[in-house]
Design a protein around this motif. Structure first.
Motif, PDB file in Angstrom:
ATOM      1  N   ALA A  32       0.845  -1.193   0.000  1.00 29.50           N
ATOM      2  CA  ALA A  32       0.000   0.000   0.000  1.00 29.50           C
ATOM      3  C   ALA A  32       0.878   1.238   0.000  1.00 29.50           C
ATOM      4  O   ALA A  32       2.019   1.204   0.462  1.00 29.50           O
ATOM      5  N   TYR A  33       0.329   2.318  -0.518  1.00 21.07           N
ATOM      6  CA  TYR A  33       0.953   3.629  -0.428  1.00 21.07           C
ATOM      7  C   TYR A  33       0.115   4.439   0.549  1.00 21.07           C
ATOM      8  O   TYR A  33      -1.050   4.725   0.278  1.00 21.07           O
ATOM      9  N   VAL A  34       0.695   4.764   1.694  1.00 24.08           N
ATOM     10  CA  VAL A  34      -0.031   5.511   2.713  1.00 24.08           C
ATOM     11  C   VAL A  34       0.282   6.988   2.515  1.00 24.08           C
ATOM     12  O   VAL A  34       1.425   7.414   2.671  1.00 24.08           O
ATOM     13  N   THR A  35      -0.733   7.759   2.162  1.00 26.53           N
ATOM     14  CA  THR A  35      -0.521   9.184   1.913  1.00 26.53           C
ATOM     15  C   THR A  35      -1.362  10.064   2.828  1.00 26.53           C
ATOM     16  O   THR A  35      -1.075  11.247   2.953  1.00 26.53           O
ATOM     17  N   ALA A  36      -2.383   9.513   3.450  1.00 21.27           N
ATOM     18  CA  ALA A  36      -3.228  10.303   4.345  1.00 21.27           C
ATOM     19  C   ALA A  36      -2.441  10.630   5.618  1.00 21.27           C
ATOM     20  O   ALA A  36      -1.875   9.727   6.242  1.00 21.27           O
ATOM     21  N   PRO A  37      -2.350  11.891   6.005  1.00 22.62           N
ATOM     22  CA  PRO A  37      -1.573  12.266   7.191  1.00 22.62           C
ATOM     23  C   PRO A  37      -1.983  11.506   8.449  1.00 22.62           C
ATOM     24  O   PRO A  37      -1.129  11.107   9.241  1.00 22.62           O
ATOM     25  N   SER A  38      -3.266  11.251   8.634  1.00 17.58           N
ATOM     26  CA  SER A  38      -3.708  10.536   9.831  1.00 17.58           C
ATOM     27  C   SER A  38      -3.213   9.089   9.817  1.00 17.58           C
ATOM     28  O   SER A  38      -2.850   8.537  10.858  1.00 17.58           O
ATOM     29  N   GLY A  39      -3.182   8.470   8.653  1.00 17.66           N
ATOM     30  CA  GLY A  39      -2.686   7.104   8.542  1.00 17.66           C
ATOM     31  C   GLY A  39      -1.195   7.021   8.821  1.00 17.66           C
ATOM     32  O   GLY A  39      -0.723   6.120   9.519  1.00 17.66           O
ATOM     33  N   VAL A  40      -0.444   7.961   8.294  1.00 17.62           N
ATOM     34  CA  VAL A  40       1.003   8.002   8.519  1.00 17.62           C
ATOM     35  C   VAL A  40       1.296   8.227   9.998  1.00 17.62           C
ATOM     36  O   VAL A  40       2.138   7.549  10.593  1.00 17.62           O
ATOM     37  N   LEU A  41       0.566   9.156  10.615  1.00 16.95           N
ATOM     38  CA  LEU A  41       0.744   9.453  12.036  1.00 16.95           C
ATOM     39  C   LEU A  41       0.454   8.225  12.889  1.00 16.95           C
ATOM     40  O   LEU A  41       1.214   7.894  13.805  1.00 16.95           O
ATOM     41  N   SER A  42      -0.606   7.511  12.598  1.00 14.15           N
ATOM     42  CA  SER A  42      -0.962   6.311  13.349  1.00 14.15           C
ATOM     43  C   SER A  42       0.129   5.247  13.259  1.00 14.15           C
ATOM     44  O   SER A  42       0.478   4.615  14.260  1.00 14.15           O
TER      45      SER A  42
END
Length: 68
Positions: A32-42
């Motif tokens: 997966a490519y995680v680009t959502a800031p909330s997802g990266v922070l988690s």
């Protein structure tokens, strides 16, 4: 010239295949490519990694200005 993906650029620049596994000799794949800031922070919080960027050092002049 067609666009190259990040893995292609690394392979071309550093002769490094980021998908080759040195441990088992197999191949990695992108899940997966995680680009959502909330997802990266988690993810960073879960791994216990810093969630804020490192503080930048103050700007300095060129080195030759110290001896002129």
């Amino acid at each position: 010239m067609p666009r190259l993906d990040w893995a292609g650029l690394l392979r071309r620049t550093f002769v490094l295949d980021v998908f080759a596994s040195a441990g088992c000799g197999g191949w990695r794949q992108v899940l997966a490519y995680v680009t959502a800031p909330s997802g990266v922070l988690s993810i960073l919080e879960h791994l216990g990694l810093p969630t804020r960027p490192a503080k930048l050092a103050p700007a300095q002049g060129p080195p030759q200005s110290t001896w002129c």
